[in-house]
Design a protein around this motif. Structure first.
Motif, PDB file in Angstrom:
ATOM      1  N   LYS A   4     -15.372  47.254 114.591  1.00 58.08           N
ATOM      2  CA  LYS A   4     -16.809  47.452 114.381  1.00 58.08           C
ATOM      3  C   LYS A   4     -17.299  46.465 113.335  1.00 58.08           C
ATOM      4  N   ARG A   5     -18.437  45.855 113.636  1.00 53.24           N
ATOM      5  CA  ARG A   5     -18.939  44.822 112.746  1.00 53.24           C
ATOM      6  C   ARG A   5     -20.057  45.335 111.853  1.00 53.24           C
ATOM      7  N   GLN A   6     -19.987  45.003 110.577  1.00 60.50           N
ATOM      8  CA  GLN A   6     -21.111  45.237 109.683  1.00 60.50           C
ATOM      9  C   GLN A   6     -21.664  43.883 109.272  1.00 60.50           C
ATOM     10  N   ILE A   7     -22.945  43.678 109.557  1.00 59.39           N
ATOM     11  CA  ILE A   7     -23.617  42.496 109.023  1.00 59.39           C
ATOM     12  C   ILE A   7     -24.057  42.835 107.616  1.00 59.39           C
ATOM     13  N   LEU A   8     -23.715  41.972 106.655  1.00 56.55           N
ATOM     14  CA  LEU A   8     -23.863  42.314 105.244  1.00 56.55           C
ATOM     15  C   LEU A   8     -25.123  41.752 104.625  1.00 56.55           C
ATOM     16  N   ILE A   9     -25.515  40.579 105.104  1.00 57.58           N
ATOM     17  CA  ILE A   9     -26.701  39.935 104.545  1.00 57.58           C
ATOM     18  C   ILE A   9     -27.065  38.777 105.467  1.00 57.58           C
ATOM     19  N   LEU A  10     -28.340  38.466 105.514  1.00 60.36           N
ATOM     20  CA  LEU A  10     -28.790  37.300 106.289  1.00 60.36           C
ATOM     21  C   LEU A  10     -29.082  36.160 105.328  1.00 60.36           C
ATOM     22  N   HIS A  11     -28.986  34.953 105.829  1.00 61.35           N
ATOM     23  CA  HIS A  11     -29.356  33.804 105.011  1.00 61.35           C
ATOM     24  C   HIS A  11     -30.275  32.870 105.786  1.00 61.35           C
ATOM     25  N   PHE A  12     -31.223  32.286 105.045  1.00 67.37           N
ATOM     26  CA  PHE A  12     -32.225  31.405 105.640  1.00 67.37           C
ATOM     27  C   PHE A  12     -32.162  30.038 104.968  1.00 67.37           C
ATOM     28  N   ALA A  13     -33.045  29.161 105.413  1.00 68.99           N
ATOM     29  CA  ALA A  13     -33.067  27.796 104.879  1.00 68.99           C
ATOM     30  C   ALA A  13     -33.054  27.782 103.351  1.00 68.99           C
ATOM     31  N   GLY A  14     -32.141  27.031 102.778  1.00 65.48           N
ATOM     32  CA  GLY A  14     -32.051  26.907 101.335  1.00 65.48           C
ATOM     33  C   GLY A  14     -30.972  27.782 100.715  1.00 65.48           C
ATOM     34  N   ASP A  15     -30.527  28.785 101.455  1.00 63.71           N
ATOM     35  CA  ASP A  15     -29.490  29.677 100.912  1.00 63.71           C
ATOM     36  C   ASP A  15     -28.106  29.043 101.007  1.00 63.71           C
ATOM     37  N   VAL A  16     -27.232  29.460 100.111  1.00 62.38           N
ATOM     38  CA  VAL A  16     -25.840  28.990 100.119  1.00 62.38           C
ATOM     39  C   VAL A  16     -24.948  30.216 100.265  1.00 62.38           C
ATOM     40  N   PRO A  17     -24.601  30.557 101.493  1.00 61.35           N
ATOM     41  CA  PRO A  17     -23.952  31.846 101.752  1.00 61.35           C
ATOM     42  C   PRO A  17     -22.587  32.012 101.098  1.00 61.35           C
ATOM     43  N   ASP A  18     -21.814  30.949 101.011  1.00 59.55           N
ATOM     44  CA  ASP A  18     -20.437  31.110 100.534  1.00 59.55           C
ATOM     45  C   ASP A  18     -20.184  30.410  99.213  1.00 59.55           C
ATOM     46  N   LEU A  19     -21.174  30.471  98.357  1.00 59.19           N
ATOM     47  CA  LEU A  19     -21.027  29.890  97.037  1.00 59.19           C
ATOM     48  C   LEU A  19     -19.850  30.509  96.292  1.00 59.19           C
ATOM     49  N   GLN A  20     -19.589  31.759  96.596  1.00 56.65           N
ATOM     50  CA  GLN A  20     -18.473  32.463  95.945  1.00 56.65           C
ATOM     51  C   GLN A  20     -17.143  31.740  96.115  1.00 56.65           C
ATOM     52  N   SER A  21     -17.025  30.950  97.185  1.00 51.68           N
ATOM     53  CA  SER A  21     -15.733  30.314  97.439  1.00 51.68           C
ATOM     54  C   SER A  21     -15.378  29.315  96.337  1.00 51.68           C
ATOM     55  N   LEU A  22     -16.344  28.975  95.497  1.00 51.70           N
ATOM     56  CA  LEU A  22     -16.047  28.129  94.347  1.00 51.70           C
ATOM     57  C   LEU A  22     -15.060  28.815  93.396  1.00 51.70           C
ATOM     58  N   HIS A  23     -15.163  30.137  93.308  1.00 53.83           N
ATOM     59  CA  HIS A  23     -14.339  30.863  92.333  1.00 53.83           C
ATOM     60  C   HIS A  23     -13.298  31.788  92.946  1.00 53.83           C
ATOM     61  N   LEU A  24     -13.546  32.215  94.171  1.00 52.32           N
ATOM     62  CA  LEU A  24     -12.590  33.096  94.842  1.00 52.32           C
ATOM     63  C   LEU A  24     -12.027  32.314  96.006  1.00 52.32           C
ATOM     64  N   ASN A  25     -10.730  32.001  95.984  1.00 59.46           N
ATOM     65  CA  ASN A  25     -10.316  31.045  96.999  1.00 59.46           C
ATOM     66  C   ASN A  25     -10.072  31.564  98.397  1.00 59.46           C
ATOM     67  N   VAL A  26      -9.854  32.854  98.551  1.00 58.47           N
ATOM     68  CA  VAL A  26      -9.755  33.391  99.913  1.00 58.47           C
ATOM     69  C   VAL A  26     -11.034  34.141 100.260  1.00 58.47           C
ATOM     70  N   LEU A  27     -11.612  33.827 101.404  1.00 59.50           N
ATOM     71  CA  LEU A  27     -12.857  34.487 101.794  1.00 59.50           C
ATOM     72  C   LEU A  27     -12.584  35.904 102.282  1.00 59.50           C
ATOM     73  N   ASP A  28     -13.413  36.840 101.822  1.00 55.99           N
ATOM     74  CA  ASP A  28     -13.273  38.208 102.302  1.00 55.99           C
ATOM     75  C   ASP A  28     -14.256  38.509 103.425  1.00 55.99           C
ATOM     76  N   ILE A  29     -15.000  37.516 103.841  1.00 56.52           N
ATOM     77  CA  ILE A  29     -16.044  37.725 104.842  1.00 56.52           C
ATOM     78  C   ILE A  29     -16.110  36.544 105.808  1.00 56.52           C
ATOM     79  N   GLY A  30     -16.767  36.745 106.910  1.00 60.29           N
ATOM     80  CA  GLY A  30     -17.058  35.663 107.823  1.00 60.29           C
ATOM     81  C   GLY A  30     -18.540  35.341 107.784  1.00 60.29           C
ATOM     82  N   ILE A  31     -18.871  34.142 108.232  1.00 58.54           N
ATOM     83  CA  ILE A  31     -20.276  33.746 108.310  1.00 58.54           C
ATOM     84  C   ILE A  31     -20.494  33.109 109.676  1.00 58.54           C
ATOM     85  N   ALA A  32     -21.595  33.487 110.315  1.00 59.92           N
ATOM     86  CA  ALA A  32     -21.883  32.965 111.647  1.00 59.92           C
ATOM     87  C   ALA A  32     -23.376  32.690 111.791  1.00 59.92           C
ATOM     88  N   ALA A  33     -23.709  31.893 112.779  1.00 62.08           N
ATOM     89  CA  ALA A  33     -25.118  31.594 113.059  1.00 62.08           C
ATOM     90  C   ALA A  33     -25.691  32.677 113.961  1.00 62.08           C
TER      91      ALA A  33
END
Lengths: 248, 248
Positions: free
Chosen positions: B71-100
DNA sequence: CGCCTATTTGACGCAAGTCAAGGGAGGTGG
DNA sequence: CCACCTCCCTTGACTTGCGTCAAATAGGCG
């Protein structure tokens, strides 16, 4: 005037970073104001514009938010070493409230002192930033939990997380975890009614998944709980050092 | 080789901070790799260890997470100008996926370039940090929404947020907002089944609260929607400049 | 011992899920 | 240019997980 009280924060940072003596001393000499709280005390409320951050020294606190018609969602719990409102450094109006869920001790540190610490020791700044990102990751997992998992798995997941995070904070009392949560509070954290929490909790007790008596949480069978919870550590972003603490 | 593509990011930062020419130029000359995506394309997946961040240039993307049983939970949407995975600068393994979620254009920037930018222009670093905190605030509001509000208010709240955030990103197309969301996706974002989303959406259409045709969202009566949603801006942490954009 | 708060239990109702089938609308290929 | 395919939306019938209301215990503490 080095403070012994700040220890839990140092302990937490050490889980991520090997501190130099200088860094540790700087942390220990942060000017703090201590406060002892009883269960239910509010630390900050929605709309506040704090000039200080709050560090949990002992006990359990929660971040929460109310709907217009008075329903409360508990968003995340914090334990010794956590800094629940670090965000107030950058966002000046709080969008959440924070309260004590048990007797608790917290330390207040003025923003300016934290900023000065950052400036002198950027590595500490990075670790604190990182901790806000881990908190955000926990929020995301909770959202998945509340949005997509049925009550049984949802509660199991909640307990799994508590156990691991309390272990990390050194709060494992021989396999018993001193959360002092009422079933109503658990419900507010999981988006369930207190009555339903009760029914599910009884069921879980019968299945030997969790025991929750007099505020102490006991896990008879960790693997069974983990299984029931669909639990995967990854979202806690544990370092190698932290993993070995958890496995112990 | 200044890039025109980065404009949406500059636009977003300007909402929070008046950029100097030097800062703006540094942003515009960030080395980027562009990618054009079609609806459904995955940008990063859970478990990845990215060496770059992704900036949304156009279209809508979503951060999501799956339970063990799919089951999928969409957590947040992002629009022009947003940086969805900025966290990857400090946390090296992603806990989430990002899709268009629609046709989209994104720009990839290597971490090292962002770090260098920080070092030279700490103010930009602060704004980016701030934006991760605003995202966390949005997550908290969603959690309240999913955990405590009934379907009708929940959906209304969702649409309120989309409208404001798209306005901020300059995506208001004369009162129509080009989200290209299916009812299933809306359900995944709200913790509701697609069937129930349909029922509630029809009801809201009859009440004149929202129109959603061919991917365009229209709000006939903003105040009524806001009322139904129990909506309060505060959690978006808008600056004065951003407020005036929204009110326009 | 008595009060207060938390847990437990039961009866009942409803919001939302599930299953299943039909109808549009847009896209594609022959 | 039509035929078909594939998503998506829509509708209906039925089920169920969870909420609500209410009252009865049970613990902890002064």
């Amino acid at each position: 005037m080095a403070s012994v009280h700040i220890r839990p924060l140092i302990h937490k940072i050490r889980g991520v970073l090997a501190l130099t003596n200088e860094e540790e001393e700087a942390l220990a000499s942060l000017p703090i104001r201590l406060a002892d709280l009883t269960k239910g005390d509010t630390i900050v409320r929605e709309g506040d514009r704090p000039t200080q951050c709050c560090i949990v020294i002992g006990g359990v606190t929660c971040m929460y938010k109310y709907t217009g018609d008075g329903k409360r969602q508990i968003l995340i719990l914090h334990f010794a070493g956590d800094v629940p409102d670090l965000q107030s450094l950058h966002l000046n109006v709080l969008d959440i409230g924070i309260a004590a869920l048990s007797r608790a001790t917290v330390a207040f540190v003025q923003h300016e002192h934290i900023r000065r610490l950052y400036a002198r020791f950027p590595r500490i700044g990075d670790v604190l930033w990182r901790s806000t990102l881990v908190d955000a990751s926990i929020l995301r997992e909770w959202m998945l939990n509340i949005g997509q998992r049925p009550a049984h798995a949802r509660m199991a997941h909640f307990f799994c997380e508590i156990v691991i995070r309390m272990k990390l904070a050194g709060l494992d009392d021989n396999g018993a975890y001193p959360v002092y949560l009422t079933q109503r509070e658990i419900g507010d954290a999981l988006g369930l009614s207190n009555v339903h929490v009760n029914r599910v909790a009884l069921e879980m007790r019968e299945q030997g998944l969790v025991g929750l008596t007099r505020g102490k949480l006991v896990i008879p069978d960790w693997n069974a709980l983990k299984e029931a919870a669909d639990f995967d550590f990854a979202y806690l972003h544990l370092t190698q050092a932290q993993k070995s603490v958890v496995d112990a």
